[in-house]
Design an enzyme around this catalytic site. Structure first.
Site, PDB file in Angstrom:
ATOM      1  N   HIS A   1       0.830  -1.196   0.000  1.00 18.98           N
ATOM      2  CA  HIS A   1       0.000   0.000   0.000  1.00 18.98           C
ATOM      3  C   HIS A   1       0.866   1.248   0.000  1.00 18.98           C
ATOM      4  O   HIS A   1       0.648   2.182  -0.765  1.00 18.98           O
ATOM      5  CB  HIS A   1      -0.953  -0.009   1.196  1.00 18.98           C
ATOM      6  CG  HIS A   1      -1.974   1.084   1.130  1.00 18.98           C
ATOM      7  ND1 HIS A   1      -1.879   2.231   1.862  1.00 18.98           N
ATOM      8  CD2 HIS A   1      -3.082   1.212   0.371  1.00 18.98           C
ATOM      9  CE1 HIS A   1      -2.911   3.004   1.576  1.00 18.98           C
ATOM     10  NE2 HIS A   1      -3.652   2.431   0.670  1.00 18.98           N
TER      11      HIS A   1
ATOM     12  N   HIS B   1      -4.514   6.626  -5.487  1.00 22.14           N
ATOM     13  CA  HIS B   1      -5.640   7.356  -4.900  1.00 22.14           C
ATOM     14  C   HIS B   1      -5.959   8.559  -5.786  1.00 22.14           C
ATOM     15  O   HIS B   1      -5.262   8.812  -6.745  1.00 22.14           O
ATOM     16  CB  HIS B   1      -5.298   7.829  -3.492  1.00 22.14           C
ATOM     17  CG  HIS B   1      -4.990   6.690  -2.566  1.00 22.14           C
ATOM     18  ND1 HIS B   1      -3.732   6.240  -2.361  1.00 22.14           N
ATOM     19  CD2 HIS B   1      -5.798   5.883  -1.850  1.00 22.14           C
ATOM     20  CE1 HIS B   1      -3.748   5.213  -1.534  1.00 22.14           C
ATOM     21  NE2 HIS B   1      -5.002   4.959  -1.206  1.00 22.14           N
TER      22      HIS B   1
ATOM     23  N   HIS C   1      -7.718  -1.235  -4.608  1.00 23.95           N
ATOM     24  CA  HIS C   1      -7.961  -1.721  -3.244  1.00 23.95           C
ATOM     25  C   HIS C   1      -8.685  -3.060  -3.236  1.00 23.95           C
ATOM     26  O   HIS C   1      -8.483  -3.867  -2.345  1.00 23.95           O
ATOM     27  CB  HIS C   1      -8.676  -0.649  -2.415  1.00 23.95           C
ATOM     28  CG  HIS C   1      -7.785   0.518  -2.087  1.00 23.95           C
ATOM     29  ND1 HIS C   1      -7.664   1.608  -2.917  1.00 23.95           N
ATOM     30  CD2 HIS C   1      -6.920   0.733  -1.062  1.00 23.95           C
ATOM     31  CE1 HIS C   1      -6.780   2.453  -2.388  1.00 23.95           C
ATOM     32  NE2 HIS C   1      -6.319   1.944  -1.262  1.00 23.95           N
TER      33      HIS C   1
ATOM     34  N   HIS D   1     -14.301   7.354   3.298  1.00 25.29           N
ATOM     35  CA  HIS D   1     -13.021   6.651   3.389  1.00 25.29           C
ATOM     36  C   HIS D   1     -11.956   7.425   4.171  1.00 25.29           C
ATOM     37  O   HIS D   1     -11.340   6.906   5.085  1.00 25.29           O
ATOM     38  CB  HIS D   1     -12.541   6.316   1.965  1.00 25.29           C
ATOM     39  CG  HIS D   1     -11.107   5.958   1.878  1.00 25.29           C
ATOM     40  ND1 HIS D   1     -10.158   6.810   1.368  1.00 25.29           N
ATOM     41  CD2 HIS D   1     -10.433   4.848   2.268  1.00 25.29           C
ATOM     42  CE1 HIS D   1      -8.973   6.224   1.427  1.00 25.29           C
ATOM     43  NE2 HIS D   1      -9.111   5.032   1.967  1.00 25.29           N
TER      44      HIS D   1
ATOM     45  N   HIS E   1      -9.878   6.827   8.072  1.00 22.07           N
ATOM     46  CA  HIS E   1      -8.421   6.818   8.261  1.00 22.07           C
ATOM     47  C   HIS E   1      -8.011   7.839   9.319  1.00 22.07           C
ATOM     48  O   HIS E   1      -7.231   7.554  10.219  1.00 22.07           O
ATOM     49  CB  HIS E   1      -7.721   7.191   6.947  1.00 22.07           C
ATOM     50  CG  HIS E   1      -7.496   6.027   6.036  1.00 22.07           C
ATOM     51  ND1 HIS E   1      -6.420   5.182   6.165  1.00 22.07           N
ATOM     52  CD2 HIS E   1      -8.208   5.569   4.975  1.00 22.07           C
ATOM     53  CE1 HIS E   1      -6.470   4.257   5.220  1.00 22.07           C
ATOM     54  NE2 HIS E   1      -7.551   4.465   4.479  1.00 22.07           N
TER      55      HIS E   1
ATOM     56  N   PHE F   1      -0.970   7.356   4.585  1.00 21.34           N
ATOM     57  CA  PHE F   1      -0.999   6.232   3.633  1.00 21.34           C
ATOM     58  C   PHE F   1       0.215   5.316   3.762  1.00 21.34           C
ATOM     59  O   PHE F   1       0.126   4.124   3.525  1.00 21.34           O
ATOM     60  CB  PHE F   1      -1.081   6.742   2.191  1.00 21.34           C
ATOM     61  CG  PHE F   1      -2.465   7.123   1.761  1.00 21.34           C
ATOM     62  CD1 PHE F   1      -3.585   6.446   2.246  1.00 21.34           C
ATOM     63  CD2 PHE F   1      -2.656   8.142   0.840  1.00 21.34           C
ATOM     64  CE1 PHE F   1      -4.858   6.800   1.826  1.00 21.34           C
ATOM     65  CE2 PHE F   1      -3.930   8.502   0.414  1.00 21.34           C
ATOM     66  CZ  PHE F   1      -5.028   7.835   0.917  1.00 21.34           C
TER      67      PHE F   1
ATOM     68  N   HIS G   1     -11.255  -1.267   4.360  1.00 23.13           N
ATOM     69  CA  HIS G   1     -11.312  -1.318   2.906  1.00 23.13           C
ATOM     70  C   HIS G   1     -12.288  -2.353   2.372  1.00 23.13           C
ATOM     71  O   HIS G   1     -12.804  -2.221   1.261  1.00 23.13           O
ATOM     72  CB  HIS G   1      -9.911  -1.432   2.296  1.00 23.13           C
ATOM     73  CG  HIS G   1      -9.368  -0.055   2.057  1.00 23.13           C
ATOM     74  ND1 HIS G   1      -9.683   0.665   0.934  1.00 23.13           N
ATOM     75  CD2 HIS G   1      -8.631   0.753   2.844  1.00 23.13           C
ATOM     76  CE1 HIS G   1      -9.128   1.871   1.034  1.00 23.13           C
ATOM     77  NE2 HIS G   1      -8.494   1.950   2.181  1.00 23.13           N
TER      78      HIS G   1
HETATM   79 CU1  C2O Z   1      -5.146   3.191  -0.177  1.00 19.90          CU
HETATM   80 CU2  C2O Z   1      -7.650   3.725   2.564  1.00 19.90          CU
HETATM   81  O1  C2O Z   1      -6.244   3.805   1.291  1.00 19.90           O
END
Ligand code: C2O
Length: 569
Positions: free
Chosen positions: A181, A202, A211, A304, A308, A325, A338
């Site tokens: 990632h 992203h 993802h 999303h 995070h 990230f 995810h």
């Molecule tokens: Cu690649 Cu939630 O991120």
């Protein structure tokens, strides 16, 4: 075992974040089919390259021919057959990165000025296998986190243990998994053939497919400590029973549990239901040679990002783990989060609306990534192979969807009725600006934006979505940002909340880096307006007044332009 026969029976829980709402009656009217979750009844998307001829209208653009020529010049990448069989196809899909050119990333903290160099590069492999969809006899259902049983948790725990026990340089280890990632998100790779273009999965149409594959390969060989979802680096203020805030902007909002639920459900409704076309949902087109980060789709942006940021540990220099990230994949919760995001992709396509489909653009379908499988083979996957999760052998447990009933409503019903712009202009003459771009968002800003087409016909409305476009949003990549966008919202006394129709959306950034930290994030935000204009009864107005409210990262964001446009994809 091989890629074609995934060996592990364990599956990822889809959503640690679903609180146990108990919606009452049927919410089905908004779905395309009467039985909304009968995924089996939908035809499987073909995994063969049969969509090749369905290019977007702009596929003949000279620009892309140029790029295609460059790519072909590299030899063997796309194969000349592609050109011969379909000379008019666009061909600038993002190619899987060249692992031998992987670079370290610099992660900087804009608040403290410190930076660290992280190597997220995967082990090298001499051989790359092309992905083939797995063969399986039963679709596995990823359970909702709140419905997981003891037996399941035990298996999950065991799997996490095994994964963590692998040596760090094994491509299947938990550490390497987190690095995958990091590498795709923190500037470790360039586009093949474009050494000055950073690869970023992203802020574009690659978000969902990347993802989905990431989870798929992770699922092959999973893993976790005593509580399998435990991670030390999390925000201590957000331990249970604290309820998740999907409108989170870095500070605690003192909402009652009930109001928080309402706010969360409204965010979900807005991001899922009002976004009705592939580009609004998935994000902007991103092709080989393009600058990274053309623009996020709805769910990537929100909820999303909020999850995070809400989970990441504020005591850590770079908001590790989830809040950056580069480190997000180190928190086991990342995979559950995810999965939930991935589940929303499936649900979105089942909602009513003829454009709630995936892109047919071959540059999207043929974009590819590399992952190690459970035999430590390096596998090249293409976006077209993951459009239906059932092709990959899994689906999500059916649960009720409470947000479908939480459509935001106008704050002051009826106030619009034909006089919207007049009122807005009057109340705001002192504060509304017209041509002041670029704007630095250091305080609340109101801008009047002209509408080019009023009273659109029914057919026009069906075929094109009126959108608000914020262009060239510039910000340092390593700062967390959230600003909100409202339309015709003149009331400064009470805060505008997600449950108000006037709340069009937010822009968010999760800190992430580039190998050149001086390169700013430069992206766009496209927000759908058609439904909201109707709800607010301002469809016939000449202008709308856009209010921008910085919530996190105040003064650090600039916006190049704001305009009304029409999306026809
Ligand atoms: Cu690649 Cu939630 O991120």
């Amino acid at each position: 075992s091989t890629v074609n026969s995934p060996s592990t029976p364990i599956i990822i829980p889809s959503s640690p974040l679903q609180t146990s709402f108990i919606p009452k009656t049927s919410q089905l009217s908004i779905f395309k089919k009467k039985k909304p979750f009968n995924f089996a009844s939908k035809k499987l998307v073909s995994c063969k390259a049969s969509d090749r001829n369905q290019n977007n209208a702009d596929s003949s653009s000279l620009n892309r021919f140029d790029r295609r020529d460059i790519l072909l010049g590299l030899g063997g990448l796309y194969g000349a057959t592609n050109l011969v069989s379909d000379p008019f196809a666009s061909a600038a899909p993002i190619a899987a990165p060249d692992l031998s050119l992987c670079e370290n990333s610099t992660v900087t903290s804009s608040s403290s000025g410190t930076s660290i160099s992280v190597s997220c590069c995967p082990p090298k492999a001499t051989n790359i296998i092309d992905f083939k969809p797995p063969r399986f006899s039963n679709i596995r259902l990823r359970p909702a986190a709140h419905l997981v049983d003891a037996n399941y948790l035990e298996k999950f725990t065991k799997a996490m243990e095994l994964m963590k026990a692998l040596p760090d340089d094994d491509p299947r280890s938990f550490k390497q998994q987190a690095n995958v990632h990091c590498a795709y998100c923190n500037g470790a790779y360039d586009h093949v053939g474009f050494p000055d273009k950073q690869l970023q999965i992203h802020f574009s149409w690659l978000f969902f497919p990347f993802h989905r594959f990431y989870l798929y390969f992770y699922e092959g060989y999973w893993g976790n400590p005593t509580s399998p979802l435990y991670d030390e680096k999390r925000n201590v203020d957000h331990q249970p029973p604290k309820m998740l805030d999907l409108d989170y902007a870095g500070t605690e909002e003192l909402l009652s549990k009930r109001d928080q639920i309402k706010s969360n459900l409204s965010v979900m409704y807005r991001q899922m239901v009002t976004y009705k076309t592939p580009s609004l949902f998935h994000g902007a087109a991103y092709r080989a040679g393009d600058n990274p980060s053309p623009g996020m789709g709805s769910v990537e942006n929100n909820p999303h990002t909020a999850v995070h940021r809400w989970v990441g540990d504020k005591r850590e220099p770079f908001s590790e783990d989830m809040g950056n990230f580069y480190s997000a994949g180190r928190d086991p919760l990342f995979y559950a989060h995810h999965c939930n995001v991935d589940r929303l992709w499936n649900i979105w396509k089942l909602l009513l609306g003829k454009k709630r489909t995936d892109f047919t653009d071959t540059d999207w379908l043929d974009s590819s990534f590399l992952f190690y499988d459970d035999n430590a083979n390096l596998v090249r996957v293409k976006v077209r192979d993951c459009l239906n999760s059932r092709t990959l052998g899994y689906d999500y447990q059916k649960v009720n969807i409470p947000w479908l009933k939480n459509k935001p409503t106008p704050r002051r019903p009826g106030r619009g009725s034909g006089s919207g712009s007049a009122m807005a202009a009057e109340t705001n003459t002192k504060t509304v600006i017209r041509n002041a771009f670029p704007i630095v968002l250091d305080k609340l800003v109101r801008i009047e934006v002209p509408r080019t087409k009023k009273s659109r016909t029914k057919v026009e409305k069906e075929n094109e979505e009126e959108v608000l476009v914020l262009q060239n949003i510039r910000v340092d990549r390593d700062v967390a940002v959230k600003f909100d966008v409202y339309i015709n919202d003149e009331d400064d006394e009470t805060p505008t909340e997600p449950e108000d129709s006037e709340f069009v959306g937010s822009f968010t950034n999760i800190p992430h880096n580039h190998h050149n930290p001086a390169v700013k994030l430069d992206t766009n935000l496209t927000l759908p307006l058609s439904d909201l204009l109707e709800d607010l009864d301002i469809e016939r107005d000449d202008n709308i007044v856009v209010t921008l409210v910085p919530k996190e990262g105040k003064g650090l964001v600039s916006i190049g332009n704001i305009k009304i446009d029409f999306v026809r994809d």
